[in-house]
Structure formats: C-alpha cells, structure tokens
Design a protein around this motif. Structure first.
Motif, mmCIF file in Angstrom:
data_model
loop_
_atom_site.group_PDB
_atom_site.id
_atom_site.type_symbol
_atom_site.label_atom_id
_atom_site.label_comp_id
_atom_site.label_asym_id
_atom_site.label_seq_id
_atom_site.Cartn_x
_atom_site.Cartn_y
_atom_site.Cartn_z
ATOM 1 N N SER A 46 0.818 -1.201 0.000
ATOM 2 C CA SER A 46 0.000 0.000 0.000
ATOM 3 C C SER A 46 0.858 1.260 0.000
ATOM 4 C CB SER A 46 -0.927 -0.010 1.226
ATOM 5 O OG SER A 46 -1.678 1.177 1.308
ATOM 6 N N ARG A 47 1.898 1.270 0.832
ATOM 7 C CA ARG A 47 2.761 2.455 0.896
ATOM 8 C C ARG A 47 3.508 2.685 -0.413
ATOM 9 N NH1 ARG A 47 3.785 0.578 6.202
ATOM 10 N NH2 ARG A 47 5.701 -0.437 5.532
ATOM 11 N N ALA A 48 3.822 1.599 -1.128
ATOM 12 C CA ALA A 48 4.573 1.719 -2.380
ATOM 13 C C ALA A 48 3.665 1.894 -3.594
ATOM 14 C CB ALA A 48 5.455 0.486 -2.573
ATOM 15 N N GLY A 49 2.349 1.960 -3.376
ATOM 16 C CA GLY A 49 1.425 2.146 -4.475
ATOM 17 C C GLY A 49 1.240 0.923 -5.346
ATOM 18 N N LEU A 50 1.406 -0.274 -4.765
ATOM 19 C CA LEU A 50 1.269 -1.519 -5.515
ATOM 20 C C LEU A 50 -0.111 -2.130 -5.271
ATOM 21 C CD1 LEU A 50 4.736 -3.087 -4.607
ATOM 22 C CD2 LEU A 50 4.145 -1.805 -6.693
ATOM 23 N N ARG A 51 -0.618 -2.842 -6.255
ATOM 24 C CA ARG A 51 -1.924 -3.493 -6.137
ATOM 25 C C ARG A 51 -1.737 -4.990 -5.897
ATOM 26 N NH1 ARG A 51 -5.098 -5.990 -9.916
ATOM 27 N NH2 ARG A 51 -3.889 -5.128 -11.663
ATOM 28 N N PRO A 52 -2.142 -5.499 -4.722
ATOM 29 C CA PRO A 52 -2.028 -6.943 -4.456
ATOM 30 C C PRO A 52 -2.824 -7.765 -5.466
ATOM 31 C CG PRO A 52 -2.389 -5.741 -2.416
ATOM 32 C CD PRO A 52 -2.615 -4.761 -3.540
ATOM 33 N N ASP A 53 -2.236 -8.906 -5.861
ATOM 34 C CA ASP A 53 -2.877 -9.749 -6.873
ATOM 35 C C ASP A 53 -2.628 -11.229 -6.565
ATOM 36 O OD1 ASP A 53 -4.329 -10.258 -9.219
ATOM 37 O OD2 ASP A 53 -2.500 -10.416 -10.416
ATOM 38 N N GLY A 54 -2.749 -11.579 -5.296
ATOM 39 C CA GLY A 54 -2.571 -12.976 -4.901
ATOM 40 C C GLY A 54 -1.455 -13.140 -3.890
ATOM 41 N N SER A 55 -1.505 -14.239 -3.176
ATOM 42 C CA SER A 55 -0.494 -14.499 -2.146
ATOM 43 C C SER A 55 -0.389 -15.997 -1.924
ATOM 44 C CB SER A 55 -0.856 -13.791 -0.832
ATOM 45 O OG SER A 55 -2.080 -14.301 -0.309
ATOM 46 N N GLY A 56 0.588 -16.380 -1.130
ATOM 47 C CA GLY A 56 0.759 -17.792 -0.829
ATOM 48 C C GLY A 56 1.631 -17.994 0.395
ATOM 49 N N ARG A 57 1.623 -19.225 0.894
ATOM 50 C CA ARG A 57 2.482 -19.607 2.016
ATOM 51 C C ARG A 57 3.323 -20.803 1.602
ATOM 52 N NH1 ARG A 57 -0.922 -19.213 7.730
ATOM 53 N NH2 ARG A 57 -1.464 -16.989 7.576
ATOM 54 N N VAL A 58 4.550 -20.827 2.086
ATOM 55 C CA VAL A 58 5.493 -21.871 1.699
ATOM 56 C C VAL A 58 6.199 -22.381 2.951
ATOM 57 C CG1 VAL A 58 7.467 -22.470 0.256
ATOM 58 C CG2 VAL A 58 5.874 -20.693 -0.501
ATOM 59 N N SER A 59 6.299 -23.690 3.081
ATOM 60 C CA SER A 59 7.054 -24.293 4.180
ATOM 61 C C SER A 59 8.547 -24.195 3.879
ATOM 62 C CB SER A 59 6.650 -25.752 4.349
ATOM 63 O OG SER A 59 7.466 -26.393 5.310
ATOM 64 N N CYS A 60 9.288 -23.577 4.777
ATOM 65 C CA CYS A 60 10.748 -23.442 4.637
ATOM 66 C C CYS A 60 11.413 -23.875 5.941
ATOM 67 C CB CYS A 60 11.149 -22.009 4.306
ATOM 68 S SG CYS A 60 10.593 -21.404 2.713
ATOM 69 N N PRO A 61 11.530 -25.173 6.194
ATOM 70 C CA PRO A 61 12.190 -25.612 7.431
ATOM 71 C C PRO A 61 13.658 -25.238 7.421
ATOM 72 C CG PRO A 61 11.802 -27.465 5.967
ATOM 73 C CD PRO A 61 11.112 -26.295 5.344
ATOM 74 N N PHE A 62 14.175 -24.878 8.592
ATOM 75 C CA PHE A 62 15.600 -24.621 8.749
ATOM 76 C C PHE A 62 16.228 -25.891 9.297
ATOM 77 C CE2 PHE A 62 15.561 -19.702 9.441
ATOM 78 C CZ PHE A 62 14.925 -19.536 8.216
ATOM 79 N N GLY A 63 17.072 -26.545 8.501
ATOM 80 C CA GLY A 63 17.698 -27.796 8.908
ATOM 81 C C GLY A 63 19.203 -27.696 8.886
ATOM 82 N N TYR A 64 19.850 -28.153 9.949
ATOM 83 C CA TYR A 64 21.303 -28.061 10.084
ATOM 84 C C TYR A 64 21.868 -29.407 10.515
ATOM 85 C CZ TYR A 64 19.829 -23.171 10.548
ATOM 86 O OH TYR A 64 19.236 -21.946 10.353
ATOM 87 N N ALA A 65 23.078 -29.682 10.086
ATOM 88 C CA ALA A 65 23.705 -30.960 10.410
ATOM 89 C C ALA A 65 24.013 -31.089 11.896
ATOM 90 C CB ALA A 65 24.987 -31.138 9.601
ATOM 91 N N ASP A 66 24.281 -29.962 12.554
ATOM 92 C CA ASP A 66 24.596 -29.989 13.978
ATOM 93 C C ASP A 66 24.412 -28.591 14.546
ATOM 94 O OD1 ASP A 66 26.913 -28.533 13.175
ATOM 95 O OD2 ASP A 66 28.035 -30.398 12.944
ATOM 96 N N LEU A 67 24.618 -28.472 15.848
ATOM 97 C CA LEU A 67 24.408 -27.207 16.534
ATOM 98 C C LEU A 67 25.373 -26.131 16.047
ATOM 99 C CD1 LEU A 67 22.704 -25.905 18.761
ATOM 100 C CD2 LEU A 67 24.436 -26.629 20.412
ATOM 101 N N LYS A 68 26.613 -26.532 15.765
ATOM 102 C CA LYS A 68 27.608 -25.566 15.308
ATOM 103 C C LYS A 68 27.201 -24.942 13.972
ATOM 104 C CE LYS A 68 31.568 -26.766 16.663
ATOM 105 N NZ LYS A 68 32.851 -27.480 16.814
ATOM 106 N N SER A 69 26.695 -25.762 13.058
ATOM 107 C CA SER A 69 26.222 -25.246 11.781
ATOM 108 C C SER A 69 25.024 -24.325 11.967
ATOM 109 C CB SER A 69 25.839 -26.396 10.853
ATOM 110 O OG SER A 69 26.969 -27.123 10.438
ATOM 111 N N ALA A 70 24.146 -24.677 12.896
ATOM 112 C CA ALA A 70 22.981 -23.839 13.159
ATOM 113 C C ALA A 70 23.407 -22.464 13.656
ATOM 114 C CB ALA A 70 22.073 -24.519 14.177
ATOM 115 N N LEU A 71 24.371 -22.429 14.566
ATOM 116 C CA LEU A 71 24.859 -21.146 15.071
ATOM 117 C C LEU A 71 25.460 -20.316 13.951
ATOM 118 C CD1 LEU A 71 26.517 -22.214 18.450
ATOM 119 C CD2 LEU A 71 24.530 -20.717 18.174
ATOM 120 N N ARG A 72 26.278 -20.935 13.133
ATOM 121 C CA ARG A 72 26.915 -20.215 12.040
ATOM 122 C C ARG A 72 25.880 -19.675 11.066
ATOM 123 N NH1 ARG A 72 31.433 -24.224 9.864
ATOM 124 N NH2 ARG A 72 31.292 -22.802 8.101
#
Length: 299
Positions: free
Chosen positions: A222-248
């Motif tokens: 709305s602030r940028a003067g754009l007209r919405p024309d549809g939307s969606g939701r997508v599953s994006c799990p965050f997966g890491y091999a270990d805790l160290k990779s997750a931190l990084r």
C-alpha cells in the motif's frame, strides 16, 4: 528442490575455538560465506514456489532487490530468465558473481551463457538503471529478504520499492516476501533471544526482532502504491547438520547483530544454543519448521 540440511562446509569453523576473543567479530567474508553455504538455501522452497506460480522463464526480465549471494538469481537464470541483482553487501555480491559465472569445467548452462543472463551491481535499485534496451524493461521485481522479523524493516523497504518500480514495465509483477505467523515459525523462539539480548525494553528499537504481523506485506504494498494480486504460504524448514552449523547459519543472517553489539559473542552463542536445544534431534541435527509468506503485486 534444494536440500535444507547442510552436512559439510569448505572453510574452517570460526566458532570452534572457545578460547578465542569472544568480542572479536567474525570477518565479513566468513559471515557472507556462512550465509551462502548454510543459511540461504533454507529459502530455496520460497524462491521455487514463487517462480513456479509466475512461470518464470525465457520471457522474464528480473530485478532482484537485496539479491545477496545470488541463489534466487541462479534458480531464475537456470529457468532461462535474464536477471539483474542489486545489493549493498559487497561480500555476498562477490559470492553471487562466483555462482553466476560460467564454469568452463562443466560446459555452458542451458540457453544464454550465465554471464550474458546476469548483471550484479553494488547499491540500491538506482544502480540497476533500466534493463537492456534489446530486452525491454524489467517485468518482474522481487524482494526475497523476508520482512516481518525486525522493527522498522517493512518501512525500510518502501523507499527501495519506490526507486525500483519506475525501472519496470507498466503492469510488471512485484513480489514481496515475509515471515509467517510466529506460531508457525519455530525460529521465532530463537529470534526472541536476539531481541532480549539486544534490547530488554518493552518497545524494540529499529532493527530489533518483533513478531510478524498478518498485514505486513499488504502494508508495504500500500505504501509503495502496488496493487495486491494474490499471495501464498510456503514451508521453509531450517535444517542443520549440527548445533555448530545452526549457530553459524543463524548468526550470518544479520538478525543477531544488535545482540552482538550489546553483549559479547560467547553469550549470544550460548543463549542461542540453549534456545535451539528443543529442536535438536537425537542424531544431533537441528530442525525447525517455518512458514513464509509471499505477496504478488502489480506495479
């Protein structure tokens, strides 16, 4: 589909030495590569869902705002699109250039050579100018840096969109993306740690974490003067091999920068690790289900 579980990395672990000076920042190059090798691929399902919906292909002339290390551009280019990316992060942009450069050892990619399909520019939308005259104006603008997790991020995107829209053809498609509802995003619990360490006050300063709101993307449009024309939701799990990779990976996002400035790195790592514990599986991997939103608009 790009896998989200990262099992190995090419460079040394900057967090491995607990005796190192915990106040010393990780250098920008290492953090950019952590983003490119660990974290960015978590959003690949979002990129692919958007491109599938819009049938991105050879007729697409794409301008990506905040293109980062270029994974979304690479996916679009592999579909035949002609792509331009702008970003103020020079380290991430250098990695994008590596990704989108032709690899003589593996032959030319389908369609145009990658070097002809991609332009990568330092700065904001004004750096992009118009698309190649032979190709016509941009017909797709994307902002894949999800809004709705930092105070002020939705307001901050508006000027970039206002600069970018005049570069596009009349009726061009604009895609905005954001975090889904906090109750659908396990990572929200970890980001609350960043907010608490950075600013314990009840009203977060600009840049501090806040919960995504239902109408974040619509408000930006709305602030940028754009007209919405549809939307969606997508599953994006965050997966890491270990805790160290997750931190990084998580610390490469920039969402913990305020916390790192307010305290020391060892404390941030310790408290983030504690917040990640409920999502660590018996085999050591870390898995956090998340949902992201996208809004398709007409310029």
């Amino acid at each position: 589909m790009t896998p989200t579980l990262v099992r190995h990395h090419r460079h040394a672990d900057p967090y491995a030495d607990s005796s190192a000076d915990s106040s010393a920042p990780v250098d920008a190059g290492t953090r950019a590569r952590d983003w490119a090798e660990i974290q960015e691929r978590m959003l690949a399902p979002l990129y692919e869902a958007v491109y599938d919906r819009l049938e991105v292909g050879a007729a697409t002339r794409l301008l990506s705002l905040g293109c980062g290390s270029g994974l979304a551009l690479l996916i679009a280019a592999s579909r035949g699109a002609r792509v331009t990316g702008v970003d103020t992060d020079r380290e991430r942009l250098a990695l994008a250039r590596e990704r989108l450069s032709p690899d003589p050892g593996h032959g030319a990619p389908p369609g145009r050579p990658a070097a002809e399909r991609a332009r990568l520019l330092v700065g904001g939308p004004s750096a992009a100018g118009g698309a190649d005259e032979a190709e016509g104006s941009y017909n797709l603008l994307t902002s894949f840096d999800p809004i709705g997790c930092a105070a002020g991020d939705s307001e901050g995107l508006t000027p970039a969109l206002e600069s970018a829209v005049p570069l596009a053809a009349r009726g061009a498609t604009v895609v905005l993306t954001g975090w889904g509802p906090p109750e659908r995003c396990a990572t929200a619990a970890v980001l609350r740690v960043a907010a608490r360490l950075a600013d314990p006050s009840p009203t977060p300063r600009s840049g501090g974490w806040r919960a995504a709101r239902r109408d974040d993307l619509e408000d930006v449009a709305s602030r940028a003067g754009l007209r919405p024309d549809g939307s969606g939701r997508v599953s994006c799990p965050f997966g890491y091999a270990d805790l160290k990779s997750a931190l990084r990976g998580l610390l490469s996002t920039g969402l913990f920068d305020a916390a790192l400035r307010a305290t020391d790195r060892s404390r941030v790592e310790k408290e983030v690790a504690e917040a990640l514990h409920p999502y660590q599986r018996p085999d050591g991997t870390v898995w956090m289900p998340n949902v992201f939103r996208y809004l398709v608009c007409v310029a």
